[in-house]
Design an enzyme around this catalytic site. Structure first.
Site, PDB file in Angstrom:
ATOM      1  N   HIS A 190       0.831  -1.198   0.000  1.00  0.00           N
ATOM      2  CA  HIS A 190       0.000   0.000   0.000  1.00  0.00           C
ATOM      3  C   HIS A 190       0.868   1.252   0.000  1.00  0.00           C
ATOM      4  CE1 HIS A 190       0.518  -0.353   4.473  1.00  0.00           C
ATOM      5  NE2 HIS A 190       0.621   0.968   4.381  1.00  0.00           N
TER       6      HIS A 190
ATOM      7  N   GLU B 154      -3.720   3.836   1.770  1.00  0.00           N
ATOM      8  CA  GLU B 154      -4.029   4.012   3.190  1.00  0.00           C
ATOM      9  C   GLU B 154      -4.156   5.501   3.487  1.00  0.00           C
ATOM     10  OE1 GLU B 154      -1.884   3.426   7.548  1.00  0.00           O
ATOM     11  OE2 GLU B 154      -0.887   2.708   5.747  1.00  0.00           O
TER      12      GLU B 154
ATOM     13  N   HIS C 154       3.531  11.821  -6.580  1.00  0.00           N
ATOM     14  CA  HIS C 154       2.127  11.648  -6.950  1.00  0.00           C
ATOM     15  C   HIS C 154       1.799  10.168  -7.057  1.00  0.00           C
ATOM     16  CE1 HIS C 154       4.030  11.454 -10.983  1.00  0.00           C
ATOM     17  NE2 HIS C 154       3.039  10.627 -11.260  1.00  0.00           N
TER      18      HIS C 154
ATOM     19  N   GLU D   6      -2.115  11.270 -10.964  1.00  0.00           N
ATOM     20  CA  GLU D   6      -2.006  11.269 -12.420  1.00  0.00           C
ATOM     21  C   GLU D   6      -3.051  10.306 -12.973  1.00  0.00           C
ATOM     22  OE1 GLU D   6       1.296  10.394 -15.932  1.00  0.00           O
ATOM     23  OE2 GLU D   6       1.808  10.033 -13.814  1.00  0.00           O
TER      24      GLU D   6
END
Length: 120
Positions: free
Chosen positions: A7, A56, A75, A117
């Site tokens: 994650h 998360e 990003h 993005e």
């Protein structure tokens, strides 16, 4: 020894606002939640129902101001099967913050200013 992505974490100032954004803008769903016994933090894991990778969101009770993202040079990236429909939704939401038509991508900003993005 082998490692795999599990994650990514971002801290959010207003958990409810962030959850609404990620659910509406990207169709992510809550996979699990964890809250401290004393209420000092809450973790909410979001998934895309396609890949095992999770996002998360961490909310800290004692954070009294929006996060300073500095130069915000990182990003997340999401792929969509319909970039035109996604672009229309994000334009309606007013969250598009940068477009690169030559590359066929654009970026949206979440309520805390993190960039995502959008790729086809």
């Amino acid at each position: 020894m082998k490692f795999s992505f599990y994650h990514n974490n971002i801290n959010v100032f207003n958990l409810e606002k962030s959850l609404e954004f990620y659910q509406k803008a990207l169709g992510l769903t809550i996979t699990r939640e964890k809250e401290a016994g004393d209420g000092s933090f809450k973790l909410v894991f979001l998934g895309d129902n396609t890949t095992p990778h999770l996002l998360e969101l961490t909310w800290l009770r004692d954070m009294d101001r929006p996060y300073n993202l500095g130069d915000n040079e990182i990003h997340l990236a999401m792929r969509t099967d319909n970039i035109e429909e996604a672009h229309a939704l994000h334009k309606e939401m007013g969250c598009i913050c940068f477009e690169n038509e030559a590359m066929g991508v654009y970026f949206i900003a979440d309520p805390d200013g993190y960039w995502i993005e959008i790729c086809s």
